[in-house]
Motif scaffolding. Structure first.
Motif, PDB file in Angstrom:
ATOM      1  N   TYR A  38       0.805  -1.232   0.000  1.00 35.38           N
ATOM      2  CA  TYR A  38       0.000   0.000   0.000  1.00 35.38           C
ATOM      3  C   TYR A  38       0.835   1.279   0.000  1.00 35.38           C
ATOM      4  O   TYR A  38       0.295   2.351  -0.223  1.00 35.38           O
ATOM      5  N   TYR A  39       2.126   1.186   0.303  1.00 35.74           N
ATOM      6  CA  TYR A  39       2.957   2.391   0.344  1.00 35.74           C
ATOM      7  C   TYR A  39       3.630   2.682  -1.004  1.00 35.74           C
ATOM      8  O   TYR A  39       4.383   3.643  -1.128  1.00 35.74           O
ATOM      9  N   GLN A  40       3.362   1.829  -1.994  1.00 35.28           N
ATOM     10  CA  GLN A  40       3.977   2.059  -3.305  1.00 35.28           C
ATOM     11  C   GLN A  40       3.355   3.276  -3.990  1.00 35.28           C
ATOM     12  O   GLN A  40       2.273   3.736  -3.605  1.00 35.28           O
ATOM     13  N   GLY A  73       7.787  -3.725  -3.414  1.00 32.16           N
ATOM     14  CA  GLY A  73       7.838  -3.429  -1.987  1.00 32.16           C
ATOM     15  C   GLY A  73       9.292  -3.258  -1.646  1.00 32.16           C
ATOM     16  O   GLY A  73      10.108  -2.940  -2.522  1.00 32.16           O
ATOM     17  N   VAL A  74       9.636  -3.496  -0.401  1.00 36.12           N
ATOM     18  CA  VAL A  74      11.041  -3.356  -0.014  1.00 36.12           C
ATOM     19  C   VAL A  74      11.698  -4.734   0.108  1.00 36.12           C
ATOM     20  O   VAL A  74      11.031  -5.770  -0.005  1.00 36.12           O
ATOM     21  N   HIS A  75      13.013  -4.708   0.329  1.00 40.65           N
ATOM     22  CA  HIS A  75      13.816  -5.920   0.224  1.00 40.65           C
ATOM     23  C   HIS A  75      13.294  -7.079   1.074  1.00 40.65           C
ATOM     24  O   HIS A  75      13.170  -8.217   0.598  1.00 40.65           O
ATOM     25  N   GLY A  98      15.446  -0.571   0.904  1.00 41.33           N
ATOM     26  CA  GLY A  98      15.699  -1.189   2.211  1.00 41.33           C
ATOM     27  C   GLY A  98      14.591  -0.836   3.173  1.00 41.33           C
ATOM     28  O   GLY A  98      13.455  -0.588   2.762  1.00 41.33           O
ATOM     29  N   CYS A  99      14.912  -0.816   4.456  1.00 40.74           N
ATOM     30  CA  CYS A  99      13.901  -0.483   5.471  1.00 40.74           C
ATOM     31  C   CYS A  99      14.665  -0.057   6.717  1.00 40.74           C
ATOM     32  O   CYS A  99      15.492  -0.828   7.231  1.00 40.74           O
ATOM     33  N   SER A 100      14.392   1.163   7.199  1.00 39.07           N
ATOM     34  CA  SER A 100      15.147   1.659   8.363  1.00 39.07           C
ATOM     35  C   SER A 100      14.897   0.781   9.589  1.00 39.07           C
ATOM     36  O   SER A 100      15.778   0.596  10.421  1.00 39.07           O
ATOM     37  N   LEU A 101      13.696   0.219   9.667  1.00 43.62           N
ATOM     38  CA  LEU A 101      13.364  -0.635  10.813  1.00 43.62           C
ATOM     39  C   LEU A 101      14.160  -1.950  10.742  1.00 43.62           C
ATOM     40  O   LEU A 101      14.773  -2.363  11.733  1.00 43.62           O
ATOM     41  N   ALA A 102      14.157  -2.579   9.575  1.00 39.27           N
ATOM     42  CA  ALA A 102      14.931  -3.816   9.416  1.00 39.27           C
ATOM     43  C   ALA A 102      16.419  -3.526   9.673  1.00 39.27           C
ATOM     44  O   ALA A 102      17.119  -4.322  10.317  1.00 39.27           O
ATOM     45  N   VAL A 126       7.730  -8.749  10.861  1.00 38.37           N
ATOM     46  CA  VAL A 126       8.103  -9.166   9.506  1.00 38.37           C
ATOM     47  C   VAL A 126       9.134  -8.206   8.882  1.00 38.37           C
ATOM     48  O   VAL A 126       9.894  -8.597   7.989  1.00 38.37           O
ATOM     49  N   ASN A 127       9.182  -6.968   9.383  1.00 40.51           N
ATOM     50  CA  ASN A 127      10.157  -5.989   8.860  1.00 40.51           C
ATOM     51  C   ASN A 127      11.549  -6.292   9.396  1.00 40.51           C
ATOM     52  O   ASN A 127      12.127  -5.527  10.172  1.00 40.51           O
ATOM     53  N   THR A 128      12.072  -7.447   8.998  1.00 38.45           N
ATOM     54  CA  THR A 128      13.409  -7.874   9.420  1.00 38.45           C
ATOM     55  C   THR A 128      14.036  -8.648   8.262  1.00 38.45           C
ATOM     56  O   THR A 128      13.324  -9.171   7.388  1.00 38.45           O
ATOM     57  N   ALA A 184      13.315   1.065  15.472  1.00 41.67           N
ATOM     58  CA  ALA A 184      12.161   1.879  15.058  1.00 41.67           C
ATOM     59  C   ALA A 184      12.225   2.161  13.561  1.00 41.67           C
ATOM     60  O   ALA A 184      13.282   2.035  12.934  1.00 41.67           O
ATOM     61  N   CYS A 185      11.075   2.567  13.031  1.00 41.59           N
ATOM     62  CA  CYS A 185      10.985   3.004  11.626  1.00 41.59           C
ATOM     63  C   CYS A 185      11.127   4.520  11.600  1.00 41.59           C
ATOM     64  O   CYS A 185      10.361   5.227  12.258  1.00 41.59           O
ATOM     65  N   ASP A 186      12.085   5.009  10.813  1.00 40.38           N
ATOM     66  CA  ASP A 186      12.333   6.465  10.724  1.00 40.38           C
ATOM     67  C   ASP A 186      11.100   7.221  10.230  1.00 40.38           C
ATOM     68  O   ASP A 186      10.857   8.350  10.626  1.00 40.38           O
ATOM     69  N   VAL A 187      10.358   6.598   9.335  1.00 41.04           N
ATOM     70  CA  VAL A 187       9.208   7.277   8.736  1.00 41.04           C
ATOM     71  C   VAL A 187       8.099   7.440   9.786  1.00 41.04           C
ATOM     72  O   VAL A 187       7.601   8.545  10.027  1.00 41.04           O
ATOM     73  N   HIS A 188       7.733   6.346  10.433  1.00 39.58           N
ATOM     74  CA  HIS A 188       6.619   6.413  11.386  1.00 39.58           C
ATOM     75  C   HIS A 188       6.980   7.178  12.656  1.00 39.58           C
ATOM     76  O   HIS A 188       6.111   7.764  13.291  1.00 39.58           O
ATOM     77  N   GLU A 189       8.260   7.158  13.030  1.00 38.28           N
ATOM     78  CA  GLU A 189       8.639   7.861  14.272  1.00 38.28           C
ATOM     79  C   GLU A 189       8.622   9.361  14.098  1.00 38.28           C
ATOM     80  O   GLU A 189       8.596  10.091  15.076  1.00 38.28           O
ATOM     81  N   PRO A 212       0.823   1.477  14.479  1.00 39.01           N
ATOM     82  CA  PRO A 212       1.515   1.231  15.762  1.00 39.01           C
ATOM     83  C   PRO A 212       3.039   1.413  15.720  1.00 39.01           C
ATOM     84  O   PRO A 212       3.687   1.341  16.766  1.00 39.01           O
ATOM     85  N   GLU A 213       3.605   1.653  14.528  1.00 39.00           N
ATOM     86  CA  GLU A 213       5.043   1.970  14.478  1.00 39.00           C
ATOM     87  C   GLU A 213       5.296   3.434  14.882  1.00 39.00           C
ATOM     88  O   GLU A 213       6.436   3.847  15.007  1.00 39.00           O
ATOM     89  N   CYS A 214       4.212   4.215  15.058  1.00 36.15           N
ATOM     90  CA  CYS A 214       4.371   5.623  15.482  1.00 36.15           C
ATOM     91  C   CYS A 214       4.701   5.687  16.978  1.00 36.15           C
ATOM     92  O   CYS A 214       4.431   4.747  17.729  1.00 36.15           O
ATOM     93  N   GLU A 278       6.494  10.304   3.498  1.00 36.72           N
ATOM     94  CA  GLU A 278       6.674   9.177   2.581  1.00 36.72           C
ATOM     95  C   GLU A 278       7.883   8.343   2.969  1.00 36.72           C
ATOM     96  O   GLU A 278       8.863   8.869   3.482  1.00 36.72           O
ATOM     97  N   CYS A 279       7.816   7.046   2.662  1.00 39.13           N
ATOM     98  CA  CYS A 279       8.982   6.173   2.831  1.00 39.13           C
ATOM     99  C   CYS A 279       9.751   6.208   1.508  1.00 39.13           C
ATOM    100  O   CYS A 279       9.263   5.716   0.484  1.00 39.13           O
ATOM    101  N   ALA A 280      10.934   6.805   1.543  1.00 43.10           N
ATOM    102  CA  ALA A 280      11.720   6.967   0.311  1.00 43.10           C
ATOM    103  C   ALA A 280      12.028   5.605  -0.321  1.00 43.10           C
ATOM    104  O   ALA A 280      12.071   5.475  -1.552  1.00 43.10           O
ATOM    105  N   TYR A 281      12.201   4.585   0.509  1.00 40.59           N
ATOM    106  CA  TYR A 281      12.502   3.248  -0.029  1.00 40.59           C
ATOM    107  C   TYR A 281      11.328   2.702  -0.842  1.00 40.59           C
ATOM    108  O   TYR A 281      11.504   2.105  -1.898  1.00 40.59           O
ATOM    109  N   MET A 282      10.132   2.914  -0.296  1.00 37.96           N
ATOM    110  CA  MET A 282       8.936   2.385  -0.964  1.00 37.96           C
ATOM    111  C   MET A 282       8.682   3.089  -2.299  1.00 37.96           C
ATOM    112  O   MET A 282       8.048   2.531  -3.181  1.00 37.96           O
ATOM    113  N   LYS A 283       9.156   4.329  -2.406  1.00 37.20           N
ATOM    114  CA  LYS A 283       8.857   5.110  -3.608  1.00 37.20           C
ATOM    115  C   LYS A 283       9.904   4.915  -4.715  1.00 37.20           C
ATOM    116  O   LYS A 283       9.831   5.555  -5.762  1.00 37.20           O
TER     117      LYS A 283
HETATM  118 FE1  SF4 Z   1      10.541   0.239   6.617  1.00 43.71          FE
HETATM  119 FE2  SF4 Z   1       9.294   2.287   7.726  1.00 43.71          FE
HETATM  120 FE3  SF4 Z   1       9.598   2.214   5.073  1.00 43.71          FE
HETATM  121 FE4  SF4 Z   1       7.898   0.496   6.300  1.00 43.71          FE
HETATM  122  S1  SF4 Z   1       7.729   2.704   6.210  1.00 43.71           S
HETATM  123  S2  SF4 Z   1       9.410   0.011   4.722  1.00 43.71           S
HETATM  124  S3  SF4 Z   1       8.973   0.140   8.229  1.00 43.71           S
HETATM  125  S4  SF4 Z   1      11.244   2.358   6.585  1.00 43.71           S
END
Ligand code: SF4
Ligand code: 13P
Length: 329
Positions: A38-40, A73-75, A98-102, A126-128, A184-189, A212-214, A278-283
């Motif tokens: 959904y974040y694409q 999606g991400v890696h 990638g994913c800042s949380l992973a 799952v974000n690992t 933590a996730c940089d985007v949600h935090e 809930p990642e906020c 926005e999550c730069a990775y997802m975009k």
């Molecule tokens: Fe990772 Fe956060 Fe992007 Fe989701 S929104 S992929 S948890 S960095």
């Protein structure tokens, strides 16, 4: 030899190519299926065969009848799909996603954390990475974390990683005392409590939807805390017509499609003047990258066999418990 040195196929596409129709043609010709989170970007969600949250994508990947899975999606999502379907070709159109949380949970450090807590059940979001999942007993997503934790005996000792906000939230609603990894996730935090409150002041009747990642302070003012799918379902069913959405703003595309008469206001981040987060990775994935990835069947995700054999146990436990609890079919 086609290079994927940059993490994607960097081939110029002739102007005469109708990229969207070519994606559809190639998909049919190669018996490929396109999954998108959904974040694409909107155009990627629109061309996908399936869109969903992390749980839905894992579930679809496990069942889908195709020779090639293109994971938009991400890696870690590509890895999860590959682990579930080792015989299929799994392509992620841009491996730089990638994913800042992973990333906040390196596998070797997580392995020491697990070792330091013997007799504890290990639950990982799952974000690992696949390597972290290989050190895990049960994987969860934000769509099933509460129910999976509650399905374990009350006195079960649990360590939970990597998201401290989701972990704290699950502890608070289940009364458990899981030991948390500090990730933590940089985007949600970075959602701004002050800016959300200011939006609420201007839109008095709006309801606040929070992932809930906020941070806890943002969760505290929510009308609904939930996974992207849960927030979408809430927006569809609720009688309210205006929502402030504190998760990655890509979800608003589907919310707006499902609820054309409702208004969705993206919650802003703390920094800068951006009105959405926005999550730069997802975009990173564009239609051009998706087209090239299907055409050349690159870049392909591969997971070390030994790691995959361990990781699949914890992913399958999640899917099995989710089925038993009626969360998925
Ligand atoms: Fe990772 Fe956060 Fe992007 Fe989701 S929104 S992929 S948890 S960095
Ligand atoms: P869900 O899709 O499980 O809501 O997770 C959000 C997320 O951050 C995915 O990267």
């Amino acid at each position: 030899m086609i290079s994927v040195e940059k993490g994607y196929v960097d081939m110029a596409i002739d102007n005469s190519v109708d990229i969207k129709s070519e994606i559809l043609r190639l998909k049919k010709e190669k018996n490929a299926v396109i999954l998108a989170h959904y974040y694409q970007r909107n155009e990627i969600q629109d061309i996908a065969d399936y869109i969903g949250d992390s749980l839905a994508l894992a579930q679809i990947a496990a069942k889908v009848d195709a020779d090639i899975i293109v994971m938009c999606g991400v890696h870690f999502m590509g890895e999860t799909a590959k682990i579930l379907c080792p015989d299929k070709k799994v392509i992620v159109p841009d491996m730089n996603g990638g994913c800042s949380l992973a990333d906040s949970c390196p596998a070797d450090e997580f392995a020491s954390f697990v070792k330091d807590h013997p007799q504890h059940t290990v639950i990982s979001y799952v974000n690992t990475s696949a390597a972290v999942k290989a050190h895990t007993d049960i994987v969860v997503t934000s769509s099933n974390a509460k129910e999976i934790v509650e399905s374990l005996p009350n006195d079960e000792k649990i360590i939970f990683g990597p998201d401290r906000n989701l972990g704290n939230y699950i502890n608070s609603i289940t009364g458990r005392n899981m030991i948390l990894w500090n990730g933590a996730c940089d985007v949600h935090e970075k959602f701004s409590l002050e800016k959300i409150l200011a939006l609420k002041e201007k839109n008095n009747n709006a309801k606040i939807l929070v992932h809930p990642e906020c941070k806890k302070s943002v969760q505290m003012i929510a009308d609904k805390v939930g996974s992207t799918q849960a927030l979408l379902n809430y927006a569809i069913k609720d009688e309210c017509y205006t929502f402030i959405v504190a998760t990655e703003s890509g979800i608003i595309h589907e919310m707006q499609k499902k609820c054309p008469l409702k208004t969705f206001i993206p919650a802003p981040p703390e920094d800068g003047s951006c009105s959405c987060n926005e999550c730069a990775y997802m975009k990173l994935i564009t239609l051009e990258k998706l087209y090239n990835s299907l055409k050349y069947e690159l870049p392909e995700i591969n997971v070390d066999k030994e790691v995959a054999e361990k990781a699949i146990v914890s992913i399958n436990r999640m899917l099995d418990i989710s089925k038993q609890l009626g969360i998925i079919k």
